[in-house]
Motif scaffolding. Structure first.
Motif, mmCIF file in Angstrom:
data_model
loop_
_atom_site.group_PDB
_atom_site.id
_atom_site.type_symbol
_atom_site.label_atom_id
_atom_site.label_comp_id
_atom_site.label_asym_id
_atom_site.label_seq_id
_atom_site.Cartn_x
_atom_site.Cartn_y
_atom_site.Cartn_z
ATOM 1 N N ARG A 113 0.992 20.912 -15.219
ATOM 2 C CA ARG A 113 -0.081 21.337 -16.218
ATOM 3 C C ARG A 113 0.034 20.783 -17.560
ATOM 4 N NH1 ARG A 113 -4.108 24.401 -15.663
ATOM 5 N NH2 ARG A 113 -3.166 25.817 -14.075
ATOM 6 N N GLU A 114 1.317 20.697 -18.152
ATOM 7 C CA GLU A 114 1.287 19.945 -19.347
ATOM 8 C C GLU A 114 1.642 18.301 -19.355
ATOM 9 O OE1 GLU A 114 6.178 20.260 -20.062
ATOM 10 O OE2 GLU A 114 4.954 22.230 -19.585
ATOM 11 N N ASN A 115 1.976 17.863 -17.818
ATOM 12 C CA ASN A 115 2.183 16.405 -17.977
ATOM 13 C C ASN A 115 0.881 15.738 -17.381
ATOM 14 O OD1 ASN A 115 4.856 16.459 -18.854
ATOM 15 N ND2 ASN A 115 5.371 17.060 -16.591
ATOM 16 N N ALA A 164 -2.454 11.077 -16.130
ATOM 17 C CA ALA A 164 -3.677 10.459 -16.082
ATOM 18 C C ALA A 164 -3.727 9.059 -16.869
ATOM 19 C CB ALA A 164 -4.742 11.276 -16.654
ATOM 20 N N SER A 165 -2.873 8.929 -17.907
ATOM 21 C CA SER A 165 -2.898 7.581 -18.752
ATOM 22 C C SER A 165 -2.192 6.685 -17.782
ATOM 23 C CB SER A 165 -1.846 7.812 -19.963
ATOM 24 O OG SER A 165 -2.639 8.505 -20.899
ATOM 25 N N ARG A 166 -1.187 6.941 -16.882
ATOM 26 C CA ARG A 166 -0.612 6.017 -16.054
ATOM 27 C C ARG A 166 -1.431 5.709 -15.063
ATOM 28 N NH1 ARG A 166 5.128 5.855 -17.473
ATOM 29 N NH2 ARG A 166 5.501 4.858 -15.509
ATOM 30 N N PHE A 167 -2.174 6.679 -14.226
ATOM 31 C CA PHE A 167 -3.357 6.317 -13.218
ATOM 32 C C PHE A 167 -4.327 5.372 -13.869
ATOM 33 C CE2 PHE A 167 -7.610 7.600 -12.109
ATOM 34 C CZ PHE A 167 -7.504 7.076 -10.994
ATOM 35 N N GLY A 168 -4.747 5.530 -15.166
ATOM 36 C CA GLY A 168 -5.778 4.822 -15.864
ATOM 37 C C GLY A 168 -5.237 3.155 -15.825
ATOM 38 N N LEU A 184 8.128 13.796 -14.975
ATOM 39 C CA LEU A 184 6.647 14.032 -15.147
ATOM 40 C C LEU A 184 6.122 14.717 -13.808
ATOM 41 C CD1 LEU A 184 5.276 11.086 -17.199
ATOM 42 C CD2 LEU A 184 5.789 13.337 -17.796
ATOM 43 N N SER A 185 6.752 14.788 -12.976
ATOM 44 C CA SER A 185 6.322 14.995 -11.309
ATOM 45 C C SER A 185 6.885 16.366 -11.055
ATOM 46 C CB SER A 185 6.570 13.879 -10.510
ATOM 47 O OG SER A 185 6.285 12.451 -10.935
ATOM 48 N N ASP A 186 7.593 16.961 -11.608
ATOM 49 C CA ASP A 186 8.092 18.326 -11.307
ATOM 50 C C ASP A 186 6.974 19.376 -11.289
ATOM 51 O OD1 ASP A 186 9.341 20.712 -11.178
ATOM 52 O OD2 ASP A 186 10.155 20.766 -13.217
ATOM 53 N N ALA A 193 -9.729 18.855 -18.396
ATOM 54 C CA ALA A 193 -9.108 20.141 -18.019
ATOM 55 C C ALA A 193 -8.480 20.252 -16.791
ATOM 56 C CB ALA A 193 -10.072 21.341 -18.589
ATOM 57 N N ILE A 194 -7.794 21.066 -16.737
ATOM 58 C CA ILE A 194 -7.161 21.083 -15.167
ATOM 59 C C ILE A 194 -8.180 21.943 -14.338
ATOM 60 C CG2 ILE A 194 -5.240 22.075 -13.896
ATOM 61 C CD1 ILE A 194 -4.187 19.976 -15.714
ATOM 62 N N GLY A 195 -8.543 20.995 -13.386
ATOM 63 C CA GLY A 195 -9.420 21.913 -12.154
ATOM 64 C C GLY A 195 -8.618 22.286 -10.988
ATOM 65 N N LEU A 196 -7.602 21.569 -11.009
ATOM 66 C CA LEU A 196 -6.871 21.897 -9.711
ATOM 67 C C LEU A 196 -5.468 21.396 -9.914
ATOM 68 C CD1 LEU A 196 -6.741 21.893 -6.356
ATOM 69 C CD2 LEU A 196 -7.044 19.301 -6.614
#
Length: 134
Positions: free
Chosen positions: A102-104, A109-113, A95-97, A51-54
């Motif tokens: 929140r929606e992206n 996270a997938s790209r980060f992983g 995706l960086s807007d 979930a979004i925490g920040l």
């Protein structure tokens, strides 16, 4: 994960994990400075998307990074340990807007992983990151 096209935006991230008692949870941080300084934090139980925490955005890059550092230290003080070290990754500008973070966040996270696997920045037993369309 090298830039795929000139519209890609540079991000970086790291992940902390806590396991103790009945808890098995993560906190994932992702930060960019383009097009506007922004930070996204996802948290949740192992195996979840989180979930979004920040969400922190603004013209002041120092304020954004300070918020993420403070949240990271807070989690470390609660016993969280690093499971994905500093990892750079790219994402399309769309995706960086800041208005759509929140929606992206799950796709970021997938790209980060994927980048963490490619760069070998995973440590210990990191939480899985559900794959999203890139």
């Amino acid at each position: 994960m090298p830039a795929n096209n000139p519209d890609d935006v540079q991000w970086f991230g790291w992940e902390l994990h806590y396991e103790g008692g009945n808890s098995d949870k993560f906190y994932r941080f992702m930060v960019t400075f383009v097009p506007t300084p922004a930070a996204v934090g996802l948290h949740g139980g192992r195996g979840s998307s989180g979930a979004i925490g920040l969400i922190e955005t603004g013209a002041d890059a120092q304020a954004v990074i300070r918020k993420v550092i403070d949240r990271t230290r807070d989690k470390e003080n609660k016993g969280y340990t690093l499971t994905r070290g500093f990892t750079t990754f790219t994402a399309p500008a769309s995706l960086s807007d800041p208005a759509s973070l929140r929606e992206n966040a799950p796709t970021l996270a997938s790209r980060f992983g994927l980048a963490a696997v490619e760069q070998g920045t995973e440590e210990g037993d990191p939480a899985s990151i559900p794959t999203r369309p890139l």
